[in-house]
Write an enzyme that holds these catalytic residues in place. Structure first.
Site, PDB file in Angstrom:
ATOM      1  CB  SER A   6      34.799  32.967  30.433  1.00 48.85           C
ATOM      2  OG  SER A   6      35.873  33.795  30.806  1.00 48.85           O
ATOM      3  CE  LYS A  13      38.681  32.076  28.233  1.00 45.78           C
ATOM      4  NZ  LYS A  13      37.951  32.970  29.147  1.00 45.78           N
ATOM      5  CB  SER A  23      38.007  29.779  31.949  1.00 51.52           C
ATOM      6  OG  SER A  23      37.340  30.892  31.396  1.00 51.52           O
TER       7      SER A  23
END
Length: 471
Positions: A120, A123, A300
């Protein structure tokens, strides 16, 4: 002449970075706040300390850098991080990039140019791409238009994953279908709504990502991605923290919620598309893109990430699909001057195991957001979770075993998949020097708790960076 100008230049750079990192703080010195106060400051929901947690003095929250902050040295950083990076809990390979946020000097490089699964932390790149492509003020529309027949209303999705059905919704300040329904009733006058057509065609058919684990939807990490959904595809308007049960048909579920607000039976909800040139009956809009970016980074949020990436695609005349979003993101990141040679994208959330990113690219992206010529990217720092306080770091940096000395002075985006632990962000070191970093353990042992031993080991590395003077 250069020797006399250097202190002024350094002070200017420090002030710039401090303004970015500490926009919430009014004072120049370190500010200490109770946890719930910090949550309110960052726009996060109030959260009390867990029962049984020992009471300790509050740590500085993003302590401000002083104008006399001493620059760290590469040898000093290596001495501080080397032993921590040899922790067996990290696994066989940890790739690292550490850069001085003021000078751009790379202070530590351990295979930082290797392309690996980012989880993640990807991102961060999604945030920069959508802020560049759409701009911070752009809002995602959800429209209702007249259908082909009297009493027929078409609900047209514009890609807003934060849309809610009513007062009870996952995302605070999101657009609401009950308010859209009120507009429709007023526009129709005496004509009673009788049928709802669901148009989610903007992104094409609902789909899960290439390279996603088979349990992503069933585990509650994401829903199929479509241009129309409520509560990020959740089956109930649960809070945005952690996993939540997801629906396999988010667009039809949104249509049924809209039908209920109109007084239309669920059986009268059907998929379809809006007629060309249809009259608009109502419009609601999402929070602006900069707020959506904060939501995505803080918690997230995988679904928000994928929907934002499709906005990048649409802005660059690409289809609103996984492939279109990946191609458009790569283009926009290149336009920002970031090195994309080692970048492979299959999605925008980091759930795909086909993604490849270098730690050097992540730290370059963070450095870009610091620069004064990119004010549209500054919101990235306000969206990053703060260690021990907010978002995905709210329950980390709480104990000596996971670096509690750095609570409040590490702000970072986390990432985790089975065999991958990652963290990338910014820390203020013991001298008040801001440093950007990316740590990716790409061969981590299986998870053994929450947080896992590997995640705690990475937190100790970040804490070692924050507590180091590193001269």
């Amino acid at each position: 002449m250069m020797a006399r100008r250097r202190p002024q230049l350094l002070r200017g750079l420090i002030v710039t970075v401090v303004c970015l990192l500490c926009a919430e703080l009014a004072a120049l010195g370190a500010v200490k706040l109770a946890p719930d106060a910090v949550g309110r400051l960052l726009g996060a929901p109030d959260r009390s300390w867990r029962s049984g947690t020992p009471v300790q003095p509050a740590q500085p929250v993003l302590a401000a850098a002083g104008s006399a902050a001493v620059a760290p040295t590469a040898s000093g950083v290596a001495a501080a991080l080397g032993p921590l990076l040899r922790d067996p809990a990290l696994g066989a390979q940890t790739n690292v990039s550490v850069v001085d946020a003021l000078t751009g000097q790379r202070l530590f490089d351990q295979n930082s140019g290797a392309s690996i699964i980012p989880a993640s932390t990807l991102k961060l790149l999604t945030a920069e791409a959508v802020l560049k492509a759409r701009g911070p003020a752009y809002r995602l529309p959800t429209r209702a238009v007249a259908g082909a027949n009297p009493g027929e209303v078409v609900l047209v999705g514009g890609g807003d994953p934060t849309l809610g059905a009513g007062e009870q919704r996952t995302y605070a300040d999101s657009a609401r279908l009950d308010q859209l329904a009120a507009q429709v009733k007023q526009a129709l006058g005496g004509t009673a709504p009788a049928r709802v057509v669901v148009d989610s065609s903007l992104f094409g058919p609902a789909a899960t990502g290439p390279g996603w684990d088979s349990d992503i939807v069933s585990s509650g990490n994401a829903s199929p991605i479509t241009a129309l959904m409520i509560n990020g595809g959740r089956t109930t308007p649960a809070g945005p923290h952690g996993t939540s049960p997801r629906t396999p048909t988010p667009d039809l579920d949104a249509g049924k919620a809209f039908a209920a607000a109109l007084g239309v039976a669920p059986s009268a909800v059907v998929p379809g598309t809006a007629p060309a040139g249809a009259a608009q009956l109502g419009l609601v809009e999402s929070p602006p893109v900069d707020r959506l970016v904060e939501m995505m980074l803080t918690e997230s949020d995988n679904v928000v990430a994928e929907c934002l990436a499709r906005q990048v695609a649409l802005a660059r005349n690409q289809p609103g699909t996984f492939a279109g979003a990946a191609a458009a993101m790569r283009t926009v990141l290149g336009e920002l001057g970031l090195p994309v040679d080692g970048l492979t994208l299959s999605d925008a959330s980091g759930l795909s195991r086909l993604n490849r990113v270098t730690p050097a690219l992540l730290t370059d992206a963070l450095l870009l957001a610091v620069k004064p010529e990119h004010p549209d990217l500054r919101v990235i720092f306000s969206g990053l979770p703060v260690g021990g306080w907010s978002g995905t770091l709210r329950d980390r940096y709480r104990k000596p075993t996971n670096g509690n000395a750095a609570a409040g002075v590490v702000r970072a985006k986390t990432g985790s998949l089975s065999s991958v632990n990652a963290i990338a962000g910014i820390a203020v070191d013991a001298d008040g020097r801001p440093l950007v970093f990316a740590f990716i353990a790409s061969a981590a042992p299986p998870p053994d708790g929450v947080p896992s031993s590997g995640q705690q080991a990475l937190d100790r590395v970040a804490a070692g960076l924050a507590s180091c003077g590193c001269h």
